[in-house]
Design a protein around this motif. Structure first.
Motif, mmCIF file in Angstrom:
data_model
loop_
_atom_site.group_PDB
_atom_site.id
_atom_site.type_symbol
_atom_site.label_atom_id
_atom_site.label_comp_id
_atom_site.label_asym_id
_atom_site.label_seq_id
_atom_site.Cartn_x
_atom_site.Cartn_y
_atom_site.Cartn_z
ATOM 1 N N PHE A 46 70.617 40.853 -19.352
ATOM 2 C CA PHE A 46 70.055 40.479 -18.051
ATOM 3 C C PHE A 46 70.866 39.339 -17.432
ATOM 4 O O PHE A 46 71.482 38.536 -18.121
ATOM 5 N N ARG A 47 70.825 39.309 -16.112
ATOM 6 C CA ARG A 47 71.399 38.192 -15.378
ATOM 7 C C ARG A 47 70.615 37.999 -14.094
ATOM 8 O O ARG A 47 69.975 38.944 -13.600
ATOM 9 N N VAL A 48 70.669 36.791 -13.547
ATOM 10 C CA VAL A 48 69.947 36.464 -12.317
ATOM 11 C C VAL A 48 70.963 36.247 -11.198
ATOM 12 O O VAL A 48 71.951 35.537 -11.373
ATOM 13 N N VAL A 49 70.732 36.850 -10.072
ATOM 14 C CA VAL A 49 71.553 36.668 -8.876
ATOM 15 C C VAL A 49 70.726 35.916 -7.840
ATOM 16 O O VAL A 49 69.597 36.340 -7.528
ATOM 17 N N THR A 50 71.273 34.785 -7.346
ATOM 18 C CA THR A 50 70.602 33.988 -6.320
ATOM 19 C C THR A 50 71.482 33.971 -5.081
ATOM 20 O O THR A 50 72.698 33.787 -5.177
ATOM 21 N N MET A 51 70.875 34.136 -3.917
ATOM 22 C CA MET A 51 71.663 34.184 -2.687
ATOM 23 C C MET A 51 70.919 33.510 -1.540
ATOM 24 O O MET A 51 69.694 33.415 -1.520
ATOM 25 N N ASN A 52 71.705 32.972 -0.609
ATOM 26 C CA ASN A 52 71.183 32.467 0.657
ATOM 27 C C ASN A 52 72.214 32.764 1.736
ATOM 28 O O ASN A 52 73.200 33.486 1.482
ATOM 29 N N GLN A 53 72.015 32.201 2.905
ATOM 30 C CA GLN A 53 72.886 32.550 4.032
ATOM 31 C C GLN A 53 74.323 32.039 3.846
ATOM 32 O O GLN A 53 75.225 32.464 4.546
ATOM 33 N N TYR A 54 74.559 31.128 2.862
ATOM 34 C CA TYR A 54 75.888 30.576 2.669
ATOM 35 C C TYR A 54 76.661 31.233 1.539
ATOM 36 O O TYR A 54 77.829 30.942 1.330
ATOM 37 N N GLY A 55 76.000 32.101 0.744
ATOM 38 C CA GLY A 55 76.695 32.753 -0.353
ATOM 39 C C GLY A 55 75.750 33.140 -1.473
ATOM 40 O O GLY A 55 74.519 33.095 -1.319
ATOM 41 N N HIS A 56 76.311 33.523 -2.603
ATOM 42 C CA HIS A 56 75.489 33.895 -3.746
ATOM 43 C C HIS A 56 76.163 33.430 -5.034
ATOM 44 O O HIS A 56 77.366 33.194 -5.080
ATOM 45 N N VAL A 57 75.335 33.309 -6.095
ATOM 46 C CA VAL A 57 75.825 32.938 -7.416
ATOM 47 C C VAL A 57 75.157 33.841 -8.444
ATOM 48 O O VAL A 57 74.071 34.400 -8.216
ATOM 49 N N THR A 58 75.825 33.984 -9.588
ATOM 50 C CA THR A 58 75.297 34.816 -10.671
ATOM 51 C C THR A 58 75.205 33.963 -11.922
ATOM 52 O O THR A 58 76.124 33.205 -12.248
ATOM 53 N N SER A 59 74.091 34.097 -12.639
ATOM 54 C CA SER A 59 73.872 33.318 -13.846
ATOM 55 C C SER A 59 74.700 33.869 -15.001
ATOM 56 O O SER A 59 75.336 34.927 -14.897
ATOM 57 N N ARG A 60 74.654 33.185 -16.129
ATOM 58 C CA ARG A 60 75.180 33.727 -17.368
ATOM 59 C C ARG A 60 74.289 34.879 -17.840
ATOM 60 O O ARG A 60 73.171 35.055 -17.359
ATOM 61 N N ASP A 61 74.810 35.605 -18.817
ATOM 62 C CA ASP A 61 74.054 36.737 -19.359
ATOM 63 C C ASP A 61 73.133 36.289 -20.481
ATOM 64 O O ASP A 61 73.426 35.341 -21.217
ATOM 65 N N ALA A 62 71.987 36.993 -20.582
ATOM 66 C CA ALA A 62 71.062 36.809 -21.703
ATOM 67 C C ALA A 62 70.661 38.198 -22.213
ATOM 68 O O ALA A 62 70.375 39.102 -21.417
ATOM 69 N N SER A 63 70.646 38.402 -23.519
ATOM 70 C CA SER A 63 70.388 39.734 -24.094
ATOM 71 C C SER A 63 69.228 39.681 -25.072
ATOM 72 O O SER A 63 68.955 38.639 -25.689
ATOM 73 N N CYS A 64 68.563 40.849 -25.238
ATOM 74 C CA CYS A 64 67.551 41.014 -26.276
ATOM 75 C C CYS A 64 67.422 42.517 -26.618
ATOM 76 O O CYS A 64 67.898 43.385 -25.861
ATOM 77 N N TYR A 65 66.774 42.812 -27.728
ATOM 78 C CA TYR A 65 66.665 44.184 -28.233
ATOM 79 C C TYR A 65 65.224 44.656 -28.140
ATOM 80 O O TYR A 65 64.296 43.951 -28.569
ATOM 81 N N VAL A 66 65.036 45.868 -27.571
ATOM 82 C CA VAL A 66 63.705 46.468 -27.475
ATOM 83 C C VAL A 66 63.499 47.350 -28.714
ATOM 84 O O VAL A 66 64.249 48.320 -28.921
ATOM 85 N N ASN A 67 62.515 47.016 -29.521
ATOM 86 C CA ASN A 67 62.259 47.722 -30.781
ATOM 87 C C ASN A 67 61.746 49.129 -30.524
ATOM 88 O O ASN A 67 60.929 49.356 -29.628
ATOM 89 N N LYS A 68 62.206 50.096 -31.331
ATOM 90 C CA LYS A 68 61.751 51.476 -31.168
ATOM 91 C C LYS A 68 60.341 51.686 -31.694
ATOM 92 O O LYS A 68 59.693 52.687 -31.390
ATOM 93 N N LYS A 69 59.832 50.762 -32.549
ATOM 94 C CA LYS A 69 58.479 50.878 -33.067
ATOM 95 C C LYS A 69 57.537 50.207 -32.087
ATOM 96 O O LYS A 69 57.265 49.020 -32.146
#
Length: 422
Positions: A387-410
């Motif tokens: 996952f990552r977060v994108v933030t934007m306004n009228q002057y531009g946008h920025v993207t956060s670092r990535d964060a990961s996790c695992y969804v268990n099949k059980k």
């Protein structure tokens, strides 16, 4: 060779190169005679009209002492009536009386000299006085203080004095450090400037090829000179903390009594420390700050620093992803501007999409000050999501670092796995 002749023989000398004029010049070999050193009088003459004798006579204190001239064949002849003096022919029309070194004594001091045309005394030089040189023996400065303390911007008279009987009148030169600053007068009008602080003021007096000098250190009192140590312009993002510092580059006296911070165009004091801190930068901080420092002489000229608030969004300081059975909660912290509208959304990719990010289906869980929590739904089990977060306004946008996790099949175990980057 100079031949000694009797005066009547000179009547037979004739002109070699005719010229007219009445100007006779008598000049000494030095501005003043030096005891025990050879001295000579040089007489430049022109043969008057209707005359043909190429010779001059020398007078000391109106007493005739000798004659020197040239025969037509170029022979230099002289007739000396005083054993103290010698004679020579310098050119066809320049003749000299020489006082040898052994005869250059106090006897000659203040004697009056003149040269005249031999055949007609109306053609003559002006009277010249022979004075014995008096060397510089001592030299002093007034005021006598060393160091000499002056206040910046004031005009101060400094006098350089030598023994009063020095002759010829000594030539005076003034220096600050290695730079000559004044004329040849014994008094100097010095305007105190901070650039002279700590330098040496020197008076150099010279006569008769001899020099003496007197020096003093300059202690110039002035208000502090300051600068903002970062630069004249600082870029800062919305929500960041900013500290700028006022640095004293030089000051005399060196003790700093206080500091003042203000906004350009506003006289109100907003800070009294050597530094100024904005805990959370807002758009209202887009302005020019000024700092000043004070010592016992007064307050400095201001140093400016322009605060340039970057209006583009601010990247989240950290982000977390918490995976559950069919969804994930994404949490991040960021700063939001007071006056600029901006929005954020979450993107994701899974291990099956090879890091291609798509906009996620989300539900806002909560916000607390600058802490945001979003639930990402419709996730598949047995997969790793980034996952990552994108933030934007009228002057531009920025993207956060990535964060990961695992969804268990059980699905029924409700186990959750936590992974984050910060």
């Amino acid at each position: 060779m100079i031949y000694q002749v009797t005066p009547f023989l000179l009547l037979f000398m004739v002109i070699i190169h005719g010229s007219t004029g009445e100007q006779y010049n008598l000049t000494g070999s030095f501005p003043a005679a030096i005891l025990g050193k050879e001295f000579s009088w040089e007489c430049s003459m022109a043969i008057p009209p209707n005359q043909n004798i190429n010779a001059v006579r020398f007078f000391r204190n109106s007493t005739y002492v000798g004659t020197v001239g040239r025969f037509p064949n170029g022979t230099c002849v002289s007739d000396s009536l005083h054993p103290r003096y010698d004679y020579q022919c310098d050119t066809d029309h320049v003749f000299s009386l020489i006082i040898p070194a052994d005869n250059m004594t106090e006897y000659e001091n203040n004697s009056m000299w003149q040269c005249q045309y031999y055949g007609d005394g109306r053609y003559r030089s002006s009277n010249q006085f022979l004075k014995i040189a008096v060397f510089i023996r001592n030299i002093s400065l007034s005021p006598h203080d060393d160091p000499l303390t002056l206040t910046e911007g004031t005009s101060n008279k400094i006098t350089c004095s030598v023994n009063s009987d020095a002759y010829p009148t000594p030539v005076i030169r003034w220096y600050i450090g290695d730079m000559e600053i004044g004329g040849t007068e014994g008094s100097l009008e010095l305007k105190a400037d901070k650039i002279h602080d700590g330098k040496i003021l020197r008076c150099l007096a010279s006569n008769n090829d001899k020099c003496l000098n007197k020096t003093t250190f300059l202690n110039i009192l002035y208000t502090p000179v300051v600068a903002v140590d970062q630069s004249s312009s600082v870029d800062v993002s919305l929500g960041d903390q900013l500290t700028v510092r006022c640095t004293v580059l030089k000051s005399n006296p060196g003790v700093i009594l206080g500091y003042e911070w203000s906004v350009l165009g506003d006289n109100d004091v907003i800070g009294r420390e050597s530094y100024f801190t904005i805990n959370r930068v807002s758009i209202n901080d887009n302005k020019t700050l000024q700092c000043r420092a004070r010592n016992s002489m007064g307050i400095s000229e201001p140093a400016d620093v322009r605060i340039n608030v970057l209006l583009a969004p601010i990247s989240p300081r950290f982000i977390k992803a918490l995976c559950f059975e069919e969804h994930a909660d994404v949490v991040w912290v960021t700063s939001t501007p007071d006056l600029i509208e901006q929005k954020s959304f979450v993107q994701f990719s899974s291990s099956s999409t090879a890091k291609e990010f798509s906009n996620a289906s989300t539900v806002v869980n909560s916000t607390l000050n600058d802490i945001y929590s979003v639930r990402v739904t419709n996730l598949f089990p047995d997969a790793t999501y980034t996952f990552r977060v994108v933030t934007m306004n009228q002057y531009g946008h920025v993207t956060s670092r990535d964060a990961s996790c695992y969804v268990n099949k059980k699905i029924n175990e409700g186990k959750k796995i936590l992974s984050f980057n910060s």
